[in-house]
Design an enzyme around this catalytic site. Structure first.
Site, PDB file in Angstrom:
ATOM      1  N   HIS A 118       7.933  27.564  28.307  1.00 26.25           N
ATOM      2  CA  HIS A 118       8.451  26.768  29.426  1.00 26.25           C
ATOM      3  C   HIS A 118       7.392  25.761  29.874  1.00 26.25           C
ATOM      4  CE1 HIS A 118       6.118  30.039  31.228  1.00 26.25           C
ATOM      5  NE2 HIS A 118       5.964  29.273  32.293  1.00 26.25           N
ATOM      6  N   ASP A 120       5.905  24.178  33.719  1.00 28.06           N
ATOM      7  CA  ASP A 120       5.986  24.588  35.119  1.00 28.06           C
ATOM      8  C   ASP A 120       6.770  23.605  35.968  1.00 28.06           C
ATOM      9  OD1 ASP A 120       4.676  26.933  34.617  1.00 28.06           O
ATOM     10  OD2 ASP A 120       2.687  26.106  35.042  1.00 28.06           O
ATOM     11  N   HIS A 265       4.144  26.354  27.474  1.00 28.66           N
ATOM     12  CA  HIS A 265       3.346  27.567  27.334  1.00 28.66           C
ATOM     13  C   HIS A 265       4.222  28.813  27.423  1.00 28.66           C
ATOM     14  CE1 HIS A 265       3.426  26.654  31.657  1.00 28.66           C
ATOM     15  NE2 HIS A 265       3.281  27.956  31.879  1.00 28.66           N
ATOM     16  N   ARG A 280      -3.860  31.024  40.354  1.00 29.40           N
ATOM     17  CA  ARG A 280      -3.254  29.780  39.847  1.00 29.40           C
ATOM     18  C   ARG A 280      -3.205  28.689  40.913  1.00 29.40           C
ATOM     19  NH1 ARG A 280       2.801  28.746  37.262  1.00 29.40           N
ATOM     20  NH2 ARG A 280       3.433  28.101  39.327  1.00 29.40           N
TER      21      ARG A 280
HETATM   22  C1  SIN Z   1       2.652  30.874  33.734  1.00 27.97           C
HETATM   23  O1  SIN Z   1       3.617  30.722  33.033  1.00 27.97           O
HETATM   24  O2  SIN Z   1       2.334  30.051  34.581  1.00 27.97           O
HETATM   25  C2  SIN Z   1       1.827  32.138  33.581  1.00 27.97           C
HETATM   26  C3  SIN Z   1       1.151  32.220  32.264  1.00 27.97           C
HETATM   27  C4  SIN Z   1       0.327  33.465  32.118  1.00 27.97           C
HETATM   28  O3  SIN Z   1       0.419  34.374  32.949  1.00 27.97           O
HETATM   29  O4  SIN Z   1      -0.420  33.544  31.145  1.00 27.97           O
END
Ligand code: SIN
Length: 289
Positions: A118, A120, A265, A280
């Site tokens: 996906h 973000d 990702h 994050r």
């Molecule tokens: C995400 O998709 O923002 C999280 C990725 C992760 O936890 O490695």
């Protein structure tokens, strides 16, 4: 791979940074920078150039407070305030990604196991331009994050497919109830969604990137449902080929930032009895064109 010094785009007052490619298609590690200290504009400019060239940047061995991480994020643009205030972790732009439960309650978002590819916030009008994760606790095995190069995915499409998606838009939605793995092929009631171009042009590099993904893209607009489904599945399989991907195996103290405008990702599975804790910050982006 060997470490090299990159001087392209370097400002005269900044010595060139040491950079090591993480894979042939995507990702670079920047060495010799301590982000617990403010970095000057010239250094930030160099990092931005390296980020634009490599789409994902990694710095290892960092010891960062929340304020250090937010200050680093601000070098690339305004940190995005969280929509879901329940996910705020001490700062309006900071969220924990974690499977840790305290008194039976999760302390963070996106807790458990595998996640499909996906980008973000592609379900919002102005999706995140960048996302940055800082690794605080990691499982012994798994919970790796995979990054795919969406420029390369677009550029290697057959010409007839490029013609079919040229100028098309797709509906992207985020179903919080089925967040990690399940893609909806219908828009469920009350699910946040937004229509964006299937191919977007990066505002800084001018390059075109394929902007659909298996987790959140529901359908291509203005196309019969069955045709949209077949085409999307072709695009998902194409963009998830191993040749476009770097798989990051986390170490505590890693900080990694990816460009949501030209990457996607995913996350590999990990044991539910092990702790994983990431901090994050995302950076607000522009409306895709
Ligand atoms: C995400 O998709 O923002 C999280 C990725 C992760 O936890 O490695």
């Amino acid at each position: 791979m060997e470490a090299t010094s990159l001087s392209a785009g370097a400002k005269p007052s900044a010595p060139p940074l040491a950079v090591r490619k993480l894979s042939p298609e995507i990702g670079a590690e920047i060495m010799g920078v301590d982000l617990s200290q403010p970095i000057g504009g010239a250094l930030a400019g160099q990092m931005q150039d390296i980020w634009h060239d490599n789409l994902v940047i990694l710095l290892r061995g960092q010891k960062l407070s929340m304020e250090d991480q937010v200050r680093f994020a601000e070098c690339f643009g305004p940190p995005a305030k969280l929509h879901n205030k329940g996910h705020m972790a001490g700062h309006e732009a900071v969220m924990l990604i974690s499977n840790i439960r305290e008194n039976g309650k999760l302390i963070g978002a996106l807790p458990d196991g595998e996640m499909n590819f996906h980008t973000d916030q592609c379900h919002q009008e102005r999706p995140a331009k960048a996302s940055m994760l800082y690794a605080i606790e990691i499982p012994k095995e798994g919970g790796n994050t995979l990054f795919s190069n969406a420029y390369a995915a677009y550029e290697t499409l057959p010409d007839d497919i490029k013609r079919r998606i040229d100028g098309k838009r797709a509906l992207n939605a985020y179903d919080y109830a089925n967040a990690a793995m399940k893609r909806g092929t219908k828009l469920a009631e009350g699910v946040p969604h937004y229509m964006h171009p299937v191919v977007r042009t990066h505002p800084a590099t001018g390059r075109k990137a394929l902007y659909v993904n298996r987790l959140m893209t529901v359908r291509i607009d203005d196309m019969p449902e069955a045709e949209s489904e077949v085409l999307l599945n072709f695009l998902f399989d194409h963009q998830e080929q191993r040749r476009f991907i770097y798989e990051h195996v986390w170490r505590v103290g890693d900080i990694l930032m990816w460009d949501n405008r030209c990457t996607l990702h995913a996350r590999t599975d990990f044991s539910a009895v092990e702790r994983r804790l990431m901090r994050r910050v995302t950076i607000l982006g522009e409306k895709p064109v």
